[in-house]
Motif scaffolding. Structure first.
Motif, PDB file in Angstrom:
ATOM      1  N   ARG A  29       0.832  -1.206   0.000  1.00  0.00           N
ATOM      2  CA  ARG A  29       0.000   0.000   0.000  1.00  0.00           C
ATOM      3  C   ARG A  29       0.863   1.252   0.000  1.00  0.00           C
ATOM      4  O   ARG A  29       0.638   2.175  -0.776  1.00  0.00           O
ATOM      5  CB  ARG A  29      -0.952   0.018   1.202  1.00  0.00           C
ATOM      6  N   LEU A  93      -2.310  -3.133  -6.674  1.00  0.00           N
ATOM      7  CA  LEU A  93      -3.160  -3.210  -5.478  1.00  0.00           C
ATOM      8  C   LEU A  93      -4.063  -4.438  -5.544  1.00  0.00           C
ATOM      9  O   LEU A  93      -4.185  -5.182  -4.566  1.00  0.00           O
ATOM     10  CB  LEU A  93      -3.992  -1.937  -5.331  1.00  0.00           C
ATOM     11  N   ASP A  99      -7.691  -2.912  -2.003  1.00  0.00           N
ATOM     12  CA  ASP A  99      -8.736  -2.246  -2.764  1.00  0.00           C
ATOM     13  C   ASP A  99      -8.104  -1.355  -3.845  1.00  0.00           C
ATOM     14  O   ASP A  99      -7.357  -0.434  -3.523  1.00  0.00           O
ATOM     15  CB  ASP A  99      -9.588  -1.402  -1.821  1.00  0.00           C
ATOM     16  N   LEU A 102      -7.852   2.579  -3.702  1.00  0.00           N
ATOM     17  CA  LEU A 102      -6.871   3.335  -2.919  1.00  0.00           C
ATOM     18  C   LEU A 102      -6.090   4.310  -3.798  1.00  0.00           C
ATOM     19  O   LEU A 102      -5.556   5.298  -3.315  1.00  0.00           O
ATOM     20  CB  LEU A 102      -5.899   2.385  -2.216  1.00  0.00           C
ATOM     21  N   VAL A 105      -7.444   7.897  -3.483  1.00  0.00           N
ATOM     22  CA  VAL A 105      -7.551   8.506  -2.157  1.00  0.00           C
ATOM     23  C   VAL A 105      -7.168   9.983  -2.192  1.00  0.00           C
ATOM     24  O   VAL A 105      -7.876  10.836  -1.648  1.00  0.00           O
ATOM     25  CB  VAL A 105      -6.692   7.729  -1.134  1.00  0.00           C
TER      26      VAL A 105
END
Length: 125
Positions: A29, A93, A99, A102, A105
């Motif tokens: 991430r 991802l 997810d 992301l 974001v």
């Protein structure tokens, strides 16, 4: 190396499209949406091309021909890397069990900030 950091072999496999173990999801991430993600993405894309560009430097002929050959490879690569950055990041991802949204974001946060600022200025009481 801690359990949350991939080994060199794991990193190479990750760059080739293999998912990392579940305990490294936070690392993935951070790699894909954390600070410096675009820089890492472009460096990873351009590094494999460097030996080819160096080889063009040794092609006999005028300097302008060598430079143009290098640019004919480098410019489309950079263009398509930029165009496909979001697609590639979403893929990383998804393959690592995170997810794909992301990626958005930062965009969503910026939209929310703009919306809050708008409502603060134009809200009717």
């Amino acid at each position: 190396m801690s359990a949350t950091q991939p080994s060199l072999t794991q990193r190479l496999l990750y760059l080739l499209g293999r998912p990392l173990p579940d305990e490294m999801r936070e690392w993935v991430r951070n790699d894909v949406v954390g600070p410096g993600n675009a820089r890492r993405y472009f460096v990873r894309g351009i590094l494999p091309l460097i030996p080819v560009l160096i080889a063009f430097a040794f092609v006999p002929g005028p300097l302008i021909i060598r430079v143009c050959m290098m640019l004919l490879l480098l410019l489309p690569l950079i263009y398509f890397q930029f165009a496909l950055m979001k697609v590639y990041r979403r893929h990383l991802l998804h393959t690592n069990g995170l997810d794909p949204e992301l990626v958005n974001v930062t965009r969503d946060k910026r939209k929310a900030d703009t919306r809050n600022e708008y409502e603060k200025i134009y809200r009717k009481d």
